[in-house]
Motif scaffolding. Structure first.
Motif, short mmCIF file in Angstrom:
data_model
loop_
_atom_site.label_atom_id
_atom_site.label_comp_id
_atom_site.label_asym_id
_atom_site.label_seq_id
_atom_site.Cartn_x
_atom_site.Cartn_y
_atom_site.Cartn_z
N UNK B 273 -11.29 -3.58 -14.22
CA UNK B 273 -10.83 -2.68 -15.26
C UNK B 273 -9.54 -2.03 -14.82
N UNK B 274 -9.15 -0.97 -15.53
CA UNK B 274 -7.87 -0.32 -15.20
C UNK B 274 -8.05 1.19 -15.07
N UNK B 275 -7.24 1.77 -14.22
CA UNK B 275 -7.12 3.21 -14.09
C UNK B 275 -5.93 3.63 -14.94
N UNK B 276 -6.14 4.62 -15.81
CA UNK B 276 -5.02 5.02 -16.67
C UNK B 276 -5.02 6.52 -16.89
N UNK B 277 -3.85 7.00 -17.32
CA UNK B 277 -3.65 8.43 -17.55
C UNK B 277 -3.35 8.65 -19.02
N UNK B 278 -4.13 9.53 -19.67
CA UNK B 278 -3.88 9.80 -21.09
C UNK B 278 -4.26 11.23 -21.39
N UNK B 279 -3.38 11.92 -22.09
CA UNK B 279 -3.66 13.27 -22.54
C UNK B 279 -4.10 14.17 -21.38
N UNK B 280 -3.40 14.04 -20.25
CA UNK B 280 -3.66 14.92 -19.11
C UNK B 280 -4.86 14.54 -18.26
N UNK B 281 -5.52 13.45 -18.58
CA UNK B 281 -6.71 13.06 -17.81
C UNK B 281 -6.55 11.68 -17.19
N UNK B 282 -7.14 11.54 -16.02
CA UNK B 282 -7.25 10.20 -15.40
C UNK B 282 -8.55 9.58 -15.87
N UNK B 283 -8.49 8.33 -16.34
CA UNK B 283 -9.69 7.66 -16.83
C UNK B 283 -9.73 6.20 -16.35
N UNK B 284 -10.92 5.60 -16.49
CA UNK B 284 -11.09 4.20 -16.10
C UNK B 284 -11.67 3.42 -17.26
N UNK B 285 -11.05 2.33 -17.62
CA UNK B 285 -11.61 1.45 -18.65
C UNK B 285 -12.14 0.19 -17.98
N UNK B 286 -13.41 -0.10 -18.24
CA UNK B 286 -13.99 -1.34 -17.69
C UNK B 286 -13.66 -2.51 -18.60
N UNK B 287 -13.46 -3.67 -18.01
CA UNK B 287 -13.12 -4.85 -18.81
C UNK B 287 -13.51 -6.12 -18.07
N UNK B 288 -13.87 -7.15 -18.86
CA UNK B 288 -14.16 -8.47 -18.26
C UNK B 288 -12.87 -9.19 -17.87
N UNK B 289 -11.79 -8.87 -18.60
CA UNK B 289 -10.48 -9.48 -18.31
C UNK B 289 -9.40 -8.42 -18.45
N UNK B 290 -8.40 -8.51 -17.62
CA UNK B 290 -7.24 -7.62 -17.72
C UNK B 290 -6.00 -8.47 -17.99
N UNK B 291 -5.24 -8.07 -19.00
CA UNK B 291 -3.97 -8.76 -19.29
C UNK B 291 -2.83 -7.78 -19.05
N UNK B 292 -1.86 -8.18 -18.25
CA UNK B 292 -0.71 -7.32 -17.98
C UNK B 292 0.43 -7.80 -18.87
N UNK B 293 0.94 -6.90 -19.68
CA UNK B 293 1.99 -7.25 -20.65
C UNK B 293 3.00 -6.11 -20.72
N UNK B 294 3.50 -5.71 -19.56
CA UNK B 294 4.40 -4.56 -19.48
C UNK B 294 5.86 -4.92 -19.34
N UNK B 295 6.18 -6.22 -19.43
CA UNK B 295 7.54 -6.75 -19.32
C UNK B 295 7.96 -6.83 -17.85
N UNK B 296 9.16 -7.31 -17.63
CA UNK B 296 9.54 -7.82 -16.30
C UNK B 296 9.66 -6.78 -15.20
N UNK B 297 9.63 -5.50 -15.56
CA UNK B 297 9.67 -4.48 -14.50
C UNK B 297 8.29 -3.85 -14.34
#
Lengths: 205, 547
Positions: B273-297
């Motif tokens: 899954x992923x660790x992410x920050x939203x609305x002032x909180x750190x959270x974790x989303x569980x997932x069977x697959x992770x796709x990275x699509x953030x562009x070349x940087x």
């Protein structure tokens, strides 16, 4: 180059379209803020402010305007809010520090060359000094290792020009169509224009 | 313009912004952080947004996150260059090398829809031979995807965006007609036509991703000309108003202003899954697959920042190629003044194109190719070009800008060579979330310079032939490609031809960082076509129990 500006579209004012379908509410709000809400100095010191205003006057001279387009206040505002543009060349410090260093260095150059504050120099001397900075022909310890031309072109001149040409008076002076949502344009060919665009260039009439 | 830290997420509590409205909403299915979704996608631009729509429509559970806000163009986009800086990735990145590249507004979006919200809408396909450039043309690398397969995917993307293009396109293999008719040419496009005719090369109306007739809730383009800084009428087809609404309608959740900082891996080495920050909180989303699509940087940055004891050099990086082979396009231009008033602010900025030097292989002293397009920069954009290229300021600059309505220009999208030294790394300095900033290193090679020089010589002659006076040249770069190359073996690439990591089987990359070579056309159609390809492959593999 004299300080005279030869206006190609005298009398044309994109704000005359304010109540038309060339403006939407979103753009009206943005323009109103820019025209009425010119910020007070919050970031620069008084000395820096004096240098900055003198520099802006040479980068974009406006002797033809009784009410010059404010530039320095918007630079100050962006820095007060700690805004950046997403690119920091590794030869450059952070945005706030770049401005502080750059203005202090310009001031130091003026003192070194003429023993006078930059803001008190003649326009010719100011221009000569700025041209050297732009061409990288200014160096010395007061630049703290920051490349003068990089500061001049990528940071200072870039920001001044963007602020000037964001103002409706500057857009009117070059005959830009101005805001264009939702109406847009119909006539796209050379020398063709819609009734809501600037009339043809005076210099060709 | 608002500061991004002052914005609050809009897509939440079972609803997301209706991008075709003022202030309205569409229903949105929401997932819990602990709910293991089939796919979490990081980024909603040309790659991630397209993939989210395709996977949700295939019945997968999808959560797509974007670090940027979820705009409603009709009420959020002003006819104002300075205000619209809110579309860009403005958090500092470090740039160095012999030819350090400009980032931010030059090539990096930060919004739901990603860079497609501010792209120039030039909708071109790669030349078929470029997918085998090493084997057929002698430079770069072959792609692990066949051009005929890509052609099917381009068809689907062009249909989804109702690309407006000419009946006959002069270059490349025979193709079907574009979904919508071409746009009327503006005066700026006619300059390109004259320039090409003077040189004896073909030109064409440029296929554009803004509609020439209604498409769903998108009205036809009104030639407002602010396209590149955000279309306020929705005529422009970005993922924000195409694949993202499709994703929502098919049950995907979109989380705006959600910054993923780390991909978490389990003891089995798979992504958990992923660790992410939203609305002032750190959270974790569980997932069977992770796709990275953030562009070349951001894609390499996220993979490198996800290092762990099992993946010490960064996730998916056994090849050592994560962040390497970053590419840009050379973006040199020749500008000239014309006696007549061109008024290039009207219409999409690039309404005519010449791909001659993408398809001609003789009489070239360089590898690769370039296209050039007619131009229509907005005032501040053009003023900074003049100031920087000509090194002028003061009344001289104002007077030069008085000719704004008489100007026209030709600008290239020129292929640069993949070089391992051009790269994205983690800097020592961190951003406000504590994540190391990206350090981007870029240097042109001799071939890149030879290509740019050739283009400038050709365009100067062409502009003079069209009647342009007082010609001047500007230099620059556009677009980003590469950084997580797709390839044939775990040694020569980061992911395989399906965008799947060689090292971590439930980790995927789906964006422009996949490109092994850059090609001489704007990358967005190819990124979207790759997303269509990857979505189809995921469906096929899942049906066989291999996802």
């Amino acid at each position: 180059m004299t300080d005279r500006f030869d206006p190609p579209y005298p009398g044309y004012d994109i704000l005359a379209k304010w109540d038309s379908v060339s403006f939407d509410d979103t753009t009206r709000r943005v323009y109103a803020d820019r025209l009425k809400d010119v910020p007070e100095r919050a970031f620069f010191s008084e000395t820096e402010w004096r240098t900055l205003n003198a520099v802006c006057d040479r980068l974009i001279p406006q002797p033809d305007r009784p009410d010059p387009i404010p530039i320095a206040p918007w630079i100050d505002r962006a820095l007060a809010e700690n805004r950046t543009n997403g690119t920091r060349y590794t030869t450059m410090p952070q945005m706030r520090e770049a401005w502080r260093t750059g203005l202090a260095a310009i001031e130091a150059e003026a003192q070194e060359r003429h023993e006078t504050a930059f803001s008190d120099l003649t326009a010719e001397r100011q221009d000569a000094l700025l041209r050297d900075v732009s061409n990288g022909d200014a160096e010395g310890p007061h630049w703290n290792g920051m490349p003068p031309h990089r500061f001049f072109r990528s940071v200072m001149l870039n920001e001044v020009v963007r602020i000037y040409y964001a103002h409706p008076a500057a857009l009117s002076e070059i005959g830009f169509g101005g805001p264009a949502a939702p109406r847009g344009y119909v006539r796209l060919g050379a020398d063709r224009m819609d009734p809501w665009e600037a009339p043809s260039d005076r210099r060709r009439r | 313009m608002p500061l991004i830290e002052d914005l609050e997420p809009r897509a939440r509590d079972g609803r997301a912004p209706d991008v075709f409205s003022h202030g309205d909403w569409v229903p949105m299915r929401c997932y819990g952080d602990a709910e293991e979704v089939d796919f979490v996608i990081v980024g909603t631009g040309a790659g991630g947004g397209t993939l989210a729509g395709k996977l949700a429509e295939a019945g997968f559970s999808v959560v797509a996150m974007d670090a940027g806000p979820f705009w409603r163009p009709l009420e959020d986009f002003a006819s104002d260059e300075r205000h619209q800086d809110k579309l860009y990735w403005l958090e500092d990145r470090l740039s160095e090398g012999d030819d350090p590249i400009a980032l931010g507004s030059n090539n990096s979006g930060c919004a739901v829809g990603g860079s497609t919200v501010h792209y120039q809408m030039v909708a071109l396909r790669f030349r078929p031979e470029w997918f085998r450039s090493r084997s057929l043309l002698g430079y770069g690398h072959d792609w692990p995807v066949d051009w005929r397969r890509m052609w099917q995917c381009y068809d689907e993307v062009e249909e989804a965006l109702k690309i407006a293009g000419p009946v006959r396109y002069p270059w490349g293999p025979k193709r079907g007609r574009y979904p919508y008719r071409e746009h009327e040419l503006n005066a700026s496009a006619h300059v390109l036509a004259r320039a090409c005719e003077a040189m004896g090369v073909d030109w064409a109306a440029c296929p554009n991703a803004t509609v020439s007739a209604p498409h769903g809730k998108s009205p036809p383009c009104v030639y407002r000309g602010f396209c590149k800084i955000g279309c306020a009428t929705n005529a422009k087809q970005s993922t924000l108003n195409t694949f993202v609404p499709r994703a929502l309608a098919a049950g995907a959740e979109i989380r705006d202003l959600a910054t993923v900082t780390r991909i978490e891996t389990g003891r089995d080495g798979r992504a958990a899954g992923v660790l992410y920050h939203r609305d002032g909180e750190w959270r974790r989303q569980k997932a069977r697959n992770v796709v990275v699509a953030g562009y070349s940087i951001e894609t390499p940055r996220l993979l490198l920042n996800s290092a762990s004891p099992a993946h010490p050099g960064g996730l998916a990086n056994s090849s050592g190629l994560v962040g390497k082979n970053l590419m840009v396009h050379a973006n040199h231009a020749v500008w000239g003044r014309f006696e007549e008033e061109i008024r290039w602010y009207k219409g999409p900025p690039s309404l005519a194109v010449c791909e001659h030097w993408n398809y001609a292989d003789d009489h070239k002293d360089f590898f690769g190719g370039y296209a050039f397009m007619s131009q229509g920069p907005l005032p501040a954009d053009f003023a900074t070009t003049v100031a920087d290229a000509e090194g002028i300021f003061g009344m001289e600059l104002r007077q030069r800008m008085a000719d704004y309505n008489h100007m026209a220009g030709l600008k290239i999208v020129g292929e640069t060579m993949p070089q391992e030294r051009n790269r994205v790394e983690l800097a020592d300095e961190t951003d406000p979330l504590g994540v190391p900033r990206a350090r981007v290193t870029y240097s042109m090679c001799d071939n890149d310079r030879a290509l740019s020089d050739h283009s400038v010589r050709f365009m100067r002659e062409a502009m003079a032939g069209a009647g342009g006076q007082q010609l001047f040249t500007s230099e620059g770069t556009a677009h980003l490609m590469g950084g997580c190359r797709m390839g044939f073996t775990p040694e020569d690439s980061v992911v395989d031809g399906d965008g799947r990591s060689w090292d971590v089987p439930n980790l995927w990359v789906c964006d422009g960082s996949l490109f092994p070579t850059g090609g001489g056309v704007n990358p967005s159609m190819t990124i979207m076509a790759l997303a269509v390809h990857i979505a189809d492959r995921i469906k096929t593999l899942a049906a066989r129990g291999e996802v």
